[in-house]
Write a protein that holds these residues in place. Sequence first.
Motif, mmCIF file in Angstrom:
data_model
loop_
_atom_site.group_PDB
_atom_site.id
_atom_site.type_symbol
_atom_site.label_atom_id
_atom_site.label_comp_id
_atom_site.label_asym_id
_atom_site.label_seq_id
_atom_site.Cartn_x
_atom_site.Cartn_y
_atom_site.Cartn_z
ATOM 1 N N UNK A 1 65.049 80.537 11.521
ATOM 2 C CA UNK A 1 66.450 80.582 11.921
ATOM 3 C C UNK A 1 66.852 79.227 12.467
ATOM 4 N N UNK A 2 68.004 78.720 12.002
ATOM 5 C CA UNK A 2 68.637 77.619 12.724
ATOM 6 C C UNK A 2 69.231 78.221 13.985
ATOM 7 N N UNK B 1 61.169 79.757 15.062
ATOM 8 C CA UNK B 1 60.149 80.410 14.239
ATOM 9 C C UNK B 1 60.150 81.891 14.584
ATOM 10 N N UNK B 2 60.636 82.701 13.653
ATOM 11 C CA UNK B 2 60.717 84.145 13.900
ATOM 12 C C UNK B 2 60.322 84.858 12.617
ATOM 13 N N UNK B 3 59.821 86.106 12.725
ATOM 14 C CA UNK B 3 59.314 86.779 11.526
ATOM 15 C C UNK B 3 60.387 87.091 10.485
ATOM 16 N N UNK C 1 58.419 75.174 21.455
ATOM 17 C CA UNK C 1 57.033 74.988 21.007
ATOM 18 C C UNK C 1 56.877 73.497 20.725
ATOM 19 N N UNK C 2 55.990 72.860 21.483
ATOM 20 C CA UNK C 2 55.834 71.409 21.347
ATOM 21 C C UNK C 2 55.009 71.060 20.127
ATOM 22 N N UNK C 3 55.353 69.963 19.495
ATOM 23 C CA UNK C 3 54.529 69.443 18.398
ATOM 24 C C UNK C 3 53.219 68.918 18.983
ATOM 25 N N UNK D 1 58.573 71.038 18.024
ATOM 26 C CA UNK D 1 58.230 71.523 16.684
ATOM 27 C C UNK D 1 59.275 72.533 16.238
ATOM 28 N N UNK D 2 59.616 73.429 17.202
ATOM 29 C CA UNK D 2 60.621 74.455 16.953
ATOM 30 C C UNK D 2 60.737 75.249 18.251
ATOM 31 N N UNK D 3 61.550 76.288 18.229
ATOM 32 C CA UNK D 3 61.551 77.264 19.315
ATOM 33 C C UNK D 3 60.794 78.502 18.854
ATOM 34 N N UNK D 4 60.385 79.303 19.832
ATOM 35 C CA UNK D 4 59.738 80.584 19.501
ATOM 36 C C UNK D 4 60.256 81.647 20.461
#
Lengths: 356, 313
Positions: free
Chosen positions: B92-93, B110-112, B126-128, B139-142
């Motif tokens: 998802x953006x 990052x989601x299912x 979520x850190x790279x 890296x993204x969010x979770x």
Amino acid sequence: MTREEAPGARDIAVVAFAQTDHRRTTDEVSEVEMLMPVLHQVLERTGLKAADIGFTCSGSSDYLAGRAFSFTLALDGVGAWPPISESHVEMDGAWALYEAWVKLRTGDADTALVYSYGKSSPGSVRDVLTRQLDPYYLAPLWPDPVALAALQAQALIDAGATDEPALAAVGARSRADATANSHAQLRGSVSQGDYLVRPLRTGDCPPIGDGAAAVVLAVGERARELCERPAWIRGIDHRIEAHGLGVRDLTDSPSARLAAERAGAYERPVDTAELHAPFSSQEVVLRRALGLDETVRVNPSGGALAANPIMAAGLIRIGEAAARIHRGESDRALAHATSGPCLQQNLVAVLEGDPR
Amino acid sequence: MSAILKAPLTVEFPFTRSVGPVQSAFLTGLRERVVLGVRTVDGKVLVPPVEYDPVTAEEIRDLVEVAPTGTVTTWAWNHDPRRGQPLDTPFAWVLVKLDGADTALLHALDAPGPDTVRTGMRVRVRWAEERSGAITDIACFEPYDGESVEPAGHSGEFEEAITGIVAAARLDYTYSPGRAQTGYIEALGDRRIVGERCPTCRKVYVPPRGACPTCGVATRERVEVGPGGTVTTFCIVNIKAKNLDIEVPYVYAHIALDGAGLALHGRIAGIPYDQVRMGLRVEPVWTQGARYPDHYRPTGEPDADYDMYKELL
């Protein structure tokens, strides 16, 4: 300066408009070859020759062509020798028209040729348009224009301003209206399709295509000589919002509203609005922001959902609105152009025909 | 007329950009797993931060640490990630308002699947694993349903703060030169040079681009020009270009091919550089496998009279 009329301010009108048929690909022609027929058409309609034009201004983007200074090649279609007074904006042609309007207001010229063109077919326009984003926080993530428009659409849905069936109806109405527009790329019944980026489906998104447009502007009596019913530009203004998407309320367009106010759009009702809304959700934003109710005919041409040649689609909105006035189908029209992600920049012009 | 030529064209550009004090602090902070915002004149905290207040345009430098946790303000499901985007699996953006911030940051979540995402949901950074001082250090969010994380109140001062970023970009095109230039390129394959004659002014343009820039009309009549030509003007190049296998000094010239209405450019060889002159008669030299003349050399004819080429300078 649009509303405070200076003494002796000059009336300026759109006196001719032409556009290409907008198509998915035009490999067989270079940009100048695509553009030249519309330049010839607007000149023929006014009886002007290239040498008669006081000022020429164009809009295009090197990123669509993938080449630097690509607009200089298109100038070959104008007849730029002996030297002409010429300028270019790396923007939609609506902003080139604004520059030409300023030039005519200064008294430096009595006529202007404005043209713009875009060939999206050589590249991937979804990738290309990511390069107009802020290079520090956005461009490295490659969020494409459909993704950004989808964020705006979801914000509207969350706000209760629309829903997916209502968005689909915008696309369906646009393409139904485009059946009367032989230049449009998508006409008639078009499948709403699958999600491109949810909540936007292919039917909510503009076709990708190549095309060009041109208009001629003229001042006062010159306009009356060149056109039976000139489309007088009563006001024109453009505004921009903070570039940070997360700073803005994506469900509103205060810049479009302010541009409309400064262009005089709210002084009297308009009968027609040509809105440059490449995504169905953006028409919802603009109708709300501009306060357009059911009495206003919105995008009788089919709008950008029927044909969206990048860099020309905004100028075409002004041209379509003017052409309706030329034909006597409108007396007072609002024309809108946008640029940037999620309606970041907005231009509004108010056009009127002489009373009948 | 054969088919219009097409060829892949890749444009790549590693723009090196400097950053100001606020962007430096923000991007360096990401490298150190710290998220910083900036406080505006009216007390709002902007994340990501900017150097000027979007309302008043005043310069703002008051850095504030915010939490790596936040709330989704809007989202869009991207089932088909494109090159360069943060995740290569569907995501998802999201615009995320981090705890302590008043504005939202764009990134990926990052989601299912789309059914697990909603406006108002709680997320965290979520850190790279490898971080360099760039927005991609996130890296993204979770999704996150824990307590909000209290920021430590970082000052925004860092050892070895970054001063710039490299904004790498690549765009792929399929270039088509159109009808007129296709004809020109195809003729080169037969070691011929063709132009197009303007129907109005009769001038022959080479290479042809399909339009007469003087008259603004389409050109269609193809005309072969040369092979002989006249040097109209020239310069002596004394600096060796990178990767260029030509000894300096050499001569670069404008050459009016016989029958052409304007001059092409090319290198002159086969004559000492200091003997090249206006009016020198030359002809193209084609090398094996080359797609255009390698250079032009003197023909030995007498020099052209100035009046013959003065209009082509």
